[in-house]
Write a protein that holds these residues in place. Structure first.
Motif, PDB file in Angstrom:
ATOM      1  N   GLU A  10     -17.637  83.439 -28.797  1.00  0.00           N
ATOM      2  CA  GLU A  10     -18.020  82.668 -27.619  1.00  0.00           C
ATOM      3  C   GLU A  10     -18.798  81.438 -28.010  1.00  0.00           C
ATOM      4  O   GLU A  10     -19.909  81.547 -28.552  1.00  0.00           O
ATOM      5  CB  GLU A  10     -18.912  83.544 -26.734  1.00  0.00           C
ATOM      6  CG  GLU A  10     -18.146  84.242 -25.653  1.00  0.00           C
ATOM      7  CD  GLU A  10     -19.095  84.709 -24.572  1.00  0.00           C
ATOM      8  OE1 GLU A  10     -19.290  85.919 -24.474  1.00  0.00           O
ATOM      9  OE2 GLU A  10     -19.650  83.846 -23.858  1.00  0.00           O
ATOM     10  N   TYR A  27     -12.815  71.875 -30.890  1.00  0.00           N
ATOM     11  CA  TYR A  27     -11.541  72.301 -31.482  1.00  0.00           C
ATOM     12  C   TYR A  27     -10.378  71.652 -30.734  1.00  0.00           C
ATOM     13  O   TYR A  27      -9.412  71.189 -31.328  1.00  0.00           O
ATOM     14  CB  TYR A  27     -11.387  73.827 -31.403  1.00  0.00           C
ATOM     15  CG  TYR A  27     -11.894  74.588 -32.598  1.00  0.00           C
ATOM     16  CD1 TYR A  27     -13.175  74.361 -33.091  1.00  0.00           C
ATOM     17  CD2 TYR A  27     -11.109  75.548 -33.227  1.00  0.00           C
ATOM     18  CE1 TYR A  27     -13.647  75.075 -34.178  1.00  0.00           C
ATOM     19  CE2 TYR A  27     -11.577  76.261 -34.318  1.00  0.00           C
ATOM     20  CZ  TYR A  27     -12.840  76.032 -34.783  1.00  0.00           C
ATOM     21  OH  TYR A  27     -13.295  76.734 -35.856  1.00  0.00           O
ATOM     22  N   ARG A  71     -13.565  85.819 -21.405  1.00  0.00           N
ATOM     23  CA  ARG A  71     -12.459  84.911 -21.106  1.00  0.00           C
ATOM     24  C   ARG A  71     -11.248  85.645 -20.533  1.00  0.00           C
ATOM     25  O   ARG A  71     -10.387  85.019 -19.921  1.00  0.00           O
ATOM     26  CB  ARG A  71     -12.050  84.152 -22.363  1.00  0.00           C
ATOM     27  CG  ARG A  71     -13.136  83.219 -22.885  1.00  0.00           C
ATOM     28  CD  ARG A  71     -12.731  82.588 -24.192  1.00  0.00           C
ATOM     29  NE  ARG A  71     -11.505  81.833 -24.072  1.00  0.00           N
ATOM     30  CZ  ARG A  71     -10.556  81.791 -25.013  1.00  0.00           C
ATOM     31  NH1 ARG A  71     -10.694  82.476 -26.124  1.00  0.00           N
ATOM     32  NH2 ARG A  71      -9.485  81.077 -24.816  1.00  0.00           N
ATOM     33  N   ARG A 115     -15.503  75.128 -28.724  1.00  0.00           N
ATOM     34  CA  ARG A 115     -14.123  75.275 -28.253  1.00  0.00           C
ATOM     35  C   ARG A 115     -13.546  73.912 -27.837  1.00  0.00           C
ATOM     36  O   ARG A 115     -12.418  73.570 -28.151  1.00  0.00           O
ATOM     37  CB  ARG A 115     -14.091  76.282 -27.096  1.00  0.00           C
ATOM     38  CG  ARG A 115     -12.716  76.754 -26.679  1.00  0.00           C
ATOM     39  CD  ARG A 115     -12.813  77.970 -25.756  1.00  0.00           C
ATOM     40  NE  ARG A 115     -13.280  79.150 -26.475  1.00  0.00           N
ATOM     41  CZ  ARG A 115     -12.509  79.888 -27.271  1.00  0.00           C
ATOM     42  NH1 ARG A 115     -11.245  79.602 -27.414  1.00  0.00           N
ATOM     43  NH2 ARG A 115     -13.012  80.923 -27.906  1.00  0.00           N
ATOM     44  N   TRP A 125     -18.655  77.550 -26.172  1.00  0.00           N
ATOM     45  CA  TRP A 125     -17.879  76.580 -25.390  1.00  0.00           C
ATOM     46  C   TRP A 125     -17.876  75.174 -25.963  1.00  0.00           C
ATOM     47  O   TRP A 125     -16.815  74.553 -26.034  1.00  0.00           O
ATOM     48  CB  TRP A 125     -18.321  76.613 -23.919  1.00  0.00           C
ATOM     49  CG  TRP A 125     -17.770  77.831 -23.281  1.00  0.00           C
ATOM     50  CD1 TRP A 125     -18.439  78.985 -23.023  1.00  0.00           C
ATOM     51  CD2 TRP A 125     -16.407  78.071 -22.922  1.00  0.00           C
ATOM     52  NE1 TRP A 125     -17.586  79.924 -22.520  1.00  0.00           N
ATOM     53  CE2 TRP A 125     -16.332  79.394 -22.437  1.00  0.00           C
ATOM     54  CE3 TRP A 125     -15.245  77.307 -22.960  1.00  0.00           C
ATOM     55  CZ2 TRP A 125     -15.148  79.963 -21.986  1.00  0.00           C
ATOM     56  CZ3 TRP A 125     -14.060  77.871 -22.513  1.00  0.00           C
ATOM     57  CH2 TRP A 125     -14.014  79.168 -22.035  1.00  0.00           C
ATOM     58  N   VAL A 168      -6.155  76.962 -28.107  1.00  0.00           N
ATOM     59  CA  VAL A 168      -7.614  77.032 -28.042  1.00  0.00           C
ATOM     60  C   VAL A 168      -8.042  77.540 -26.659  1.00  0.00           C
ATOM     61  O   VAL A 168      -9.024  78.249 -26.514  1.00  0.00           O
ATOM     62  CB  VAL A 168      -8.214  75.637 -28.331  1.00  0.00           C
ATOM     63  CG1 VAL A 168      -9.691  75.598 -28.003  1.00  0.00           C
ATOM     64  CG2 VAL A 168      -7.976  75.253 -29.777  1.00  0.00           C
ATOM     65  N   PHE A 169      -7.254  77.192 -25.644  1.00  0.00           N
ATOM     66  CA  PHE A 169      -7.544  77.626 -24.270  1.00  0.00           C
ATOM     67  C   PHE A 169      -6.459  78.568 -23.743  1.00  0.00           C
ATOM     68  O   PHE A 169      -6.151  78.548 -22.550  1.00  0.00           O
ATOM     69  CB  PHE A 169      -7.681  76.404 -23.353  1.00  0.00           C
ATOM     70  CG  PHE A 169      -8.941  75.612 -23.592  1.00  0.00           C
ATOM     71  CD1 PHE A 169     -10.181  76.195 -23.391  1.00  0.00           C
ATOM     72  CD2 PHE A 169      -8.885  74.303 -24.028  1.00  0.00           C
ATOM     73  CE1 PHE A 169     -11.354  75.472 -23.605  1.00  0.00           C
ATOM     74  CE2 PHE A 169     -10.055  73.575 -24.257  1.00  0.00           C
ATOM     75  CZ  PHE A 169     -11.283  74.168 -24.046  1.00  0.00           C
ATOM     76  N   ILE A 198     -10.971  81.217 -33.506  1.00  0.00           N
ATOM     77  CA  ILE A 198     -12.074  80.950 -32.583  1.00  0.00           C
ATOM     78  C   ILE A 198     -12.076  81.912 -31.379  1.00  0.00           C
ATOM     79  O   ILE A 198     -11.934  81.543 -30.230  1.00  0.00           O
ATOM     80  CB  ILE A 198     -12.145  79.454 -32.152  1.00  0.00           C
ATOM     81  CG1 ILE A 198     -13.380  79.222 -31.270  1.00  0.00           C
ATOM     82  CG2 ILE A 198     -10.890  78.921 -31.507  1.00  0.00           C
ATOM     83  CD1 ILE A 198     -13.734  77.766 -31.067  1.00  0.00           C
TER      84      ILE A 198
END
Lengths: 93, 511
Positions: free
Chosen positions: B333, B341, B83, B338, B335, B35-36, B330
């Motif tokens: 955009e 998630y 990102r 996110r 946050w 996710v990140f 995902i």
């Protein structure tokens, strides 16, 4: 004990492999049927997405159904049907 | 009948869970981190810690591609997003393997090589392929685990049968077994919609891999049913190279044309096919930043003249498939979503771990410490805290290895991966040797390494937490904060395990 193991192995195999074969048959057939009313690329993608739900249903049923023979007939039969449709389709056409 | 139905579901839930739980945990853990993935990239690749650019120096990027990959059959420029600020150039090498190089978006010049696969190159592909390259073995294993996960969610609901009560029940101060089962039911029921949709959408992303013969009957009049289906459904344009040299028209003009057609939105990537050839052409794929759907809107331009050769937009049902894929990826955009998630993914990890611990506790009472219980205990420790430990060790290796590191023929990026797998292997061995005591040791190790990773980031890059927080540079600040939170949680778990001197509790410990 050995008999119990054999039944368990059959059941798990039927849930995973038989369930897949049955779902594939459903996908191929449904894709073909839907192509009568939808553009055929749309028919195929819809059928394939629904295939996962079919697989979910039959693989759970494989654990619930007590009679292994029924499982063999339905899931084994479905797998044979899938094999026939995928393997023989080009010749049929 | 109803009783035996529930009994069969209980059997299914227990054994499918125990056999595939380790694999499922790995997939959930890597998916949660993915996710990140772009933020992990920034942390692991300090040279790409750039502000998102206003515009991209495309002509200079093409000039760099000519230098880096003059003979490549295609260049794909991934354009910057909020990102990922760099331009990433992908190009197949002489052996057909995909190589990548990051370019500075403002100058088009290559950024210093960072020697890491980082989040988007290691953690994200691990999530869906397990890095098993033999055939598509990894994809199929993940698919099997995914289908098993769907059945486990349904059978779990049947077994526990009081979903509403579970929703409001968590008794952390009861004995560990009770608290553990409460946590399993709570995460299972609260997370159920998320876990079900994520698992199903994950399968649907790879529908063409998992049902590669779906088109067999519908397209039985074509020589290649699946290939024709994909061409019609997803849009493909092909033109062979002419074998004569040619020039490339301005990408900026093509870009503004694509923008005009896509109501101001730019492409996610620009791909130049057969660069330098007279029959070269340029493919643009619309950006996904402002929509859920991972879209297939494409425009192809003639490389020499810049004329539009082909346009494509998917039909409604294929768009639906891409929408479902987008729910999973995902890439848009948002946050708050996110973070949700991320939390949802962690709740899935907790659900899997607490399931394991429930199984172990039930059996330990009956069988003591021998046989299958011992094996599953080692497996659980290695695949849960061991995997987390390996992940943090991967981050540490990234900060410790010098940029020019190379050993025994392995490049730096491969060395990082070696560290990951060796630490993971060591954690399994430790788990099998120490049994349930290994939980505590590995929790302390996670806490120590996670704090170490934050310190190493500060020392090696100068972007310490005070600075990144003051500047509001969230990719790196966020990663450091999550590492610290994970360290605190791991230390808390280790302390609680010490006090109780019993088997592991399933609280979240992430690095």
């Amino acid at each position: 004990m050995a008999r119990q193991w054999s039944r368990t192995v059959q059941r798990v195999g039927l849930a995973a492999a038989g369930g897949y074969g049955f779902s594939l048959a459903a996908v191929v057939l449904l894709g073909w049927l839907l192509s009568a009313v939808l553009p055929r690329s749309e028919a195929v993608v819809l059928a394939a997405m629904l295939g996962f739900l079919v697989y979910l249903g039959v693989s759970l049923w494989a654990f619930a159904e007590q009679r292994l023979l029924t499982l063999w007939l339905v899931l084994g039969g479905g797998s044979v049907a899938a094999w026939l449709m995928v393997g023989l389709a080009p010749e049929v056409a | 009948m109803v009783a035996s139905w529930r009994e069969s579901m209980r059997w299914q839930h227990t054994w499918v869970g125990v056999v595939l739980g380790a694999l499922l945990f790995a997939i959930f853990w890597m998916g949660t981190l993915s996710v990140f993935d772009k933020e992990i990239d920034r942390w692991m690749m300090p040279a790409t810690r750039l502000a998102p650019p206003e515009s991209v120096a495309l002509q200079s990027a093409v000039a760099s591609a000519r230098q880096v990959a003059p003979d490549s059959p295609r260049w794909r420029f991934m354009l910057p997003t909020s990102r990922a600020p760099q331009v990433r150039l992908y190009h197949p090498d002489a052996d057909g393997r995909l190589q990548s190089v990051d370019l500075d978006p403002r100058t088009g010049r290559p950024l210093p090589e960072q020697g890491t696969l980082a989040g988007s190159g290691f953690i994200f592909p691990f999530h869906f392929s397990l890095h098993l390259k033999a055939g598509q073995l990894g994809y199929w294993l993940v698919g099997l685990a995914g289908m098993a996960m769907l059945t486990l969610l349904v059978s779990g609901l049947v077994v526990h049968r009081k979903p509403i009560r579970d929703l409001f029940t968590f008794r952390p101060h009861k004995r560990l077994g009770r608290a553990n089962l409460d946590l399993h039911n709570l995460t299972g029921v609260v997370g159920l919609p998320f876990h079900f949709i994520m698992t199903l959408s994950g399968l649907i992303i790879f529908v063409n891999i998992y049902f590669p013969d779906a088109a067999a009957l519908a397209y039985d009049d074509t020589a290649d049913p699946q290939g024709t289906f994909l061409e019609e459904g997803l849009g493909r344009f092909n033109r062979p190279p002419a074998g004569e040299p040619g020039s490339l028209a301005s990408l900026d003009i093509m870009l503004s044309r694509a923008r005009a057609e896509w109501s101001g939105e730019g492409p996610a990537f620009i791909r130049v096919w057969h660069p330098g050839d007279a029959a070269s052409y340029v493919e643009m794929r619309r950006s996904n930043q402002n929509m859920v759907r991972i879209n297939r809107d494409q425009i192809y331009f003639d490389g020499g003249t810049g004329e539009v050769l082909y346009r494509f937009e998917a039909k409604p049902l294929m768009k639906t498939q891409r929408f479902i894929a987008g729910l999973h990826f995902i890439q848009f955009e948002h946050w708050p979503l996110r973070w949700l998630y991320f939390g949802g993914g962690l709740s899935g990890c907790v659900m899997i771990v607490t399931g394991f611990i429930f199984w172990l506790q039930a059996r330990r009472k009956r069988h003591g410490r021998q046989g299958a219980v011992r094996v599953v205990e080692g497996l659980t420790v290695g695949s849960v805290t061991g995997l987390i430990l390996a992940t943090v060790a991967f981050f540490i290796a990234n900060r410790l290895l010098p940029l020019e590191a190379r050993w025994a023929g392995y490049e730096r990026a491969a060395l990082e991966v070696w560290v990951f797998f060796l630490v993971w292997l060591g954690a399994f061995v430790h788990g099998w040797l120490q049994g349930s005591n290994a939980w505590r040791g590995q929790c302390w190790a996670i806490a120590g390494l996670a704090v170490g990773a934050v310190a190493l980031n500060a020392v090696t890059t100068g972007d310490h937490l005070l600075k990144t927080l003051a500047e509001g540079y969230w990719p790196v600040a966020g990663m450091d904060l999550v590492l610290l939170a994970g360290a605190a949680l791991a230390a808390w778990c280790a302390r609680r395990l010490t006090q109780r001197q019993t088997a592991g509790s399933g609280e979240v410990d992430f690095g």
